[in-house]
Design a protein around this motif. Structure first.
Motif, PDB file in Angstrom:
ATOM      1  N   GLU A  31       0.979  -1.275  -0.113  1.00 19.38           N
ATOM      2  CA  GLU A  31       0.095  -0.110  -0.135  1.00 19.38           C
ATOM      3  C   GLU A  31       0.946   1.289  -0.024  1.00 19.38           C
ATOM      4  O   GLU A  31       0.665   2.181  -0.819  1.00 19.38           O
ATOM      5  N   ARG A  32       2.075   1.099   1.045  1.00 24.21           N
ATOM      6  CA  ARG A  32       2.633   2.486   0.870  1.00 24.21           C
ATOM      7  C   ARG A  32       3.675   2.645  -0.434  1.00 24.21           C
ATOM      8  O   ARG A  32       3.632   3.680  -0.769  1.00 24.21           O
ATOM      9  N   ALA A  33       4.037   1.482  -0.882  1.00 27.67           N
ATOM     10  CA  ALA A  33       4.758   1.419  -2.300  1.00 27.67           C
ATOM     11  C   ALA A  33       3.710   2.147  -3.441  1.00 27.67           C
ATOM     12  O   ALA A  33       4.222   2.834  -4.250  1.00 27.67           O
ATOM     13  N   ALA A  34       2.424   1.703  -3.382  1.00 31.25           N
ATOM     14  CA  ALA A  34       1.484   2.174  -4.471  1.00 31.25           C
ATOM     15  C   ALA A  34       1.252   3.555  -4.352  1.00 31.25           C
ATOM     16  O   ALA A  34       1.128   4.548  -5.366  1.00 31.25           O
ATOM     17  N   GLU A  35       1.416   4.170  -2.932  1.00 39.37           N
ATOM     18  CA  GLU A  35       1.057   5.684  -2.666  1.00 39.37           C
ATOM     19  C   GLU A  35       2.302   6.467  -3.338  1.00 39.37           C
ATOM     20  O   GLU A  35       2.254   7.616  -3.798  1.00 39.37           O
ATOM     21  N   ARG A  36       3.423   5.797  -3.386  1.00 42.64           N
ATOM     22  CA  ARG A  36       4.646   6.435  -3.914  1.00 42.64           C
ATOM     23  C   ARG A  36       5.025   6.124  -5.322  1.00 42.64           C
ATOM     24  O   ARG A  36       5.766   6.774  -5.994  1.00 42.64           O
ATOM     25  N   GLY A  37       4.220   5.323  -6.015  1.00 39.09           N
ATOM     26  CA  GLY A  37       4.009   4.940  -7.471  1.00 39.09           C
ATOM     27  C   GLY A  37       5.341   4.113  -7.568  1.00 39.09           C
ATOM     28  O   GLY A  37       5.768   3.970  -8.893  1.00 39.09           O
ATOM     29  N   SER A  41       0.831  -1.519  -8.951  1.00 34.71           N
ATOM     30  CA  SER A  41      -0.218  -0.815  -8.411  1.00 34.71           C
ATOM     31  C   SER A  41      -0.364   0.731  -8.789  1.00 34.71           C
ATOM     32  O   SER A  41      -1.007   1.519  -8.909  1.00 34.71           O
ATOM     33  N   GLY A  42       0.985   1.089  -7.955  1.00 36.43           N
ATOM     34  CA  GLY A  42       1.155   2.756  -8.299  1.00 36.43           C
ATOM     35  C   GLY A  42       1.197   3.281  -9.609  1.00 36.43           C
ATOM     36  O   GLY A  42       0.865   4.224  -9.920  1.00 36.43           O
ATOM     37  N   LEU A  43       1.808   2.322 -10.475  1.00 34.46           N
ATOM     38  CA  LEU A  43       2.151   2.929 -11.959  1.00 34.46           C
ATOM     39  C   LEU A  43       0.616   2.938 -12.552  1.00 34.46           C
ATOM     40  O   LEU A  43       0.491   3.769 -13.176  1.00 34.46           O
ATOM     41  N   MET A  44      -0.349   2.010 -12.242  1.00 34.06           N
ATOM     42  CA  MET A  44      -1.507   1.781 -12.940  1.00 34.06           C
ATOM     43  C   MET A  44      -2.331   3.256 -12.498  1.00 34.06           C
ATOM     44  O   MET A  44      -3.258   3.576 -13.133  1.00 34.06           O
ATOM     45  N   ARG A 173     -10.230   7.966  -9.185  1.00 28.96           N
ATOM     46  CA  ARG A 173      -9.976   7.608  -8.124  1.00 28.96           C
ATOM     47  C   ARG A 173     -10.668   6.375  -7.530  1.00 28.96           C
ATOM     48  O   ARG A 173     -10.089   5.506  -6.852  1.00 28.96           O
ATOM     49  N   VAL A 174     -11.837   6.183  -7.753  1.00 29.74           N
ATOM     50  CA  VAL A 174     -12.766   5.173  -7.243  1.00 29.74           C
ATOM     51  C   VAL A 174     -12.192   3.838  -7.967  1.00 29.74           C
ATOM     52  O   VAL A 174     -12.259   2.888  -7.634  1.00 29.74           O
ATOM     53  N   ALA A 175     -11.861   3.891  -9.346  1.00 29.82           N
ATOM     54  CA  ALA A 175     -11.451   2.823 -10.051  1.00 29.82           C
ATOM     55  C   ALA A 175      -9.996   2.212  -9.494  1.00 29.82           C
ATOM     56  O   ALA A 175      -9.785   0.767  -9.346  1.00 29.82           O
ATOM     57  N   THR A 176      -9.449   3.064  -8.843  1.00 34.04           N
ATOM     58  CA  THR A 176      -8.109   2.762  -8.266  1.00 34.04           C
ATOM     59  C   THR A 176      -8.201   2.106  -6.842  1.00 34.04           C
ATOM     60  O   THR A 176      -7.574   1.080  -6.306  1.00 34.04           O
ATOM     61  N   LEU A 177      -9.380   2.819  -6.152  1.00 38.07           N
ATOM     62  CA  LEU A 177      -9.605   2.013  -5.194  1.00 38.07           C
ATOM     63  C   LEU A 177     -10.130   0.490  -5.166  1.00 38.07           C
ATOM     64  O   LEU A 177      -9.838  -0.155  -4.447  1.00 38.07           O
ATOM     65  N   ALA A 178     -11.142   0.518  -6.330  1.00 36.99           N
ATOM     66  CA  ALA A 178     -11.529  -0.575  -6.379  1.00 36.99           C
ATOM     67  C   ALA A 178     -10.257  -1.799  -6.771  1.00 36.99           C
ATOM     68  O   ALA A 178     -10.330  -2.958  -6.498  1.00 36.99           O
ATOM     69  N   ALA A 179      -9.456  -1.225  -7.602  1.00 39.07           N
ATOM     70  CA  ALA A 179      -8.176  -2.107  -8.021  1.00 39.07           C
ATOM     71  C   ALA A 179      -7.509  -2.544  -6.583  1.00 39.07           C
ATOM     72  O   ALA A 179      -7.024  -3.770  -6.584  1.00 39.07           O
ATOM     73  N   LEU A 216       5.189 -12.322  -5.056  1.00 39.57           N
ATOM     74  CA  LEU A 216       4.477 -11.027  -5.087  1.00 39.57           C
ATOM     75  C   LEU A 216       5.461  -9.906  -5.312  1.00 39.57           C
ATOM     76  O   LEU A 216       5.339  -8.832  -6.366  1.00 39.57           O
ATOM     77  N   TYR A 217       6.313 -10.115  -4.662  1.00 34.69           N
ATOM     78  CA  TYR A 217       7.647  -8.801  -4.890  1.00 34.69           C
ATOM     79  C   TYR A 217       8.035  -8.686  -6.250  1.00 34.69           C
ATOM     80  O   TYR A 217       8.318  -7.727  -6.954  1.00 34.69           O
ATOM     81  N   ARG A 218       8.600  -9.802  -6.659  1.00 33.24           N
ATOM     82  CA  ARG A 218       9.235  -9.838  -8.069  1.00 33.24           C
ATOM     83  C   ARG A 218       8.135  -9.419  -8.946  1.00 33.24           C
ATOM     84  O   ARG A 218       8.525  -8.812  -9.858  1.00 33.24           O
ATOM     85  N   ARG A 219       6.951  -9.706  -9.025  1.00 34.08           N
ATOM     86  CA  ARG A 219       5.986  -9.729  -9.995  1.00 34.08           C
ATOM     87  C   ARG A 219       5.479  -7.920  -9.847  1.00 34.08           C
ATOM     88  O   ARG A 219       5.108  -7.614 -11.075  1.00 34.08           O
ATOM     89  N   GLU A 220       5.367  -7.595  -8.692  1.00 42.06           N
ATOM     90  CA  GLU A 220       5.116  -6.253  -8.620  1.00 42.06           C
ATOM     91  C   GLU A 220       6.236  -5.100  -8.551  1.00 42.06           C
ATOM     92  O   GLU A 220       5.795  -3.895  -8.738  1.00 42.06           O
ATOM     93  N   PHE A 221       7.333  -5.419  -8.465  1.00 37.65           N
ATOM     94  CA  PHE A 221       8.338  -4.474  -8.324  1.00 37.65           C
ATOM     95  C   PHE A 221       9.695  -4.543  -9.358  1.00 37.65           C
ATOM     96  O   PHE A 221      10.132  -3.902  -9.657  1.00 37.65           O
TER      97      PHE A 221
END
Length: 232
Positions: A31-37, A41-44, A173-179, A216-221
């Motif tokens: 979640e924190r990484a997504a907030e920083r992009g 998730s953050g990139l999307m 914003r709503v679509a991001t929350l849904a994601a 998860l880390y490998r795929r998302e980062f």
């Protein structure tokens, strides 16, 4: 707590702590990484903003509705699947005596008791209940985003142009929350599969939990998808 200590061995408790810490720890970290992009998730988030901003200039928004419908369908499918999984696990509790006898028939598996088996199945039920609630909320948020999308005025309408842009940002914003809730539900599936290793041995649960975190880390980062979506 005393009753739990009587049912589970110290190694079982350690494995359960590692499992919960790995799951919750990765959720907070993600979640924190997504907030920083920094992760997928953050990139999307940025790409959703571009998508909804471009939708403002389209007269026909069927493609945009189809995108949201597809996303909502994914959440609906996994949410309904989690209900079937929970039902199957509940049935396992009813047949726990037979299941314990089968598991104890394998010499290479750690001997278990009916109470211990029930706790392991109960843990899986909790994991998939969490998955259901997160996925069901994701489904609702995607539907809400579709409604807001429908409220964006057509190009050239008499409304203030800033209204369309503001509503487009709300959709993003709503679509991001849904994601984010969809990702949380998917993570529950990942860790639910890891929890199945507990039936083999507590050490297997520890190894599976850490393995899921690594995947998860490998795929998302560090994945090629992350590289492709990174803006230059």
């Amino acid at each position: 707590m005393t009753a739990l200590m009587q049912i589970l061995s110290p190694l079982d408790i350690l494995a359960l702590v590692v499992f919960v810490a790995a799951w919750l720890g990765y959720e907070i970290f993600g979640e924190r990484a997504a907030e920083r992009g920094e992760n997928l998730s953050g990139l999307m988030q940025g790409w959703r903003g571009d998508w909804t901003a471009s939708a403002v200039h389209r007269d026909n928004r069927i493609i945009d509705i189809q995108i949201l419908r597809s996303l909502a369908g994914n959440s609906a499918f996994l949410a309904s699947t989690s209900i079937f999984v929970i039902g199957g696990l509940a049935a396992m509790i009813g047949g726990s005596e037979h299941a314990v006898a089968v598991l104890n028939g394998f010499d290479y598996l750690l001997e278990t008791t009916r109470d211990r088996f029930g706790l392991m199945v109960g843990t899986l039920i909790v994991v998939f209940i969490n998955a259901f609630f997160r996925l069901a909320w994701s489904l609702r948020l995607h539907n809400n985003a579709a409604v807001v999308l429908g409220s964006i005025p057509q190009p050239g309408a008499a409304d203030d142009p800033t209204v369309a842009q503001t509503r487009a940002k709300v959709v993003a914003r709503v679509a991001t929350l849904a994601a984010r809730h969809y990702n949380g539900g998917m993570h529950a599936y990942y860790f639910g599969l890891a929890a199945c290793a507990w039936f083999l041995h507590p050490v297997a649960l520890i190894a599976a939990s850490l393995w899921v975190v690594a995947i998860l880390y490998r795929r998302e980062f560090r994945s090629r998808a992350h590289e492709a979506l990174t803006r230059t």
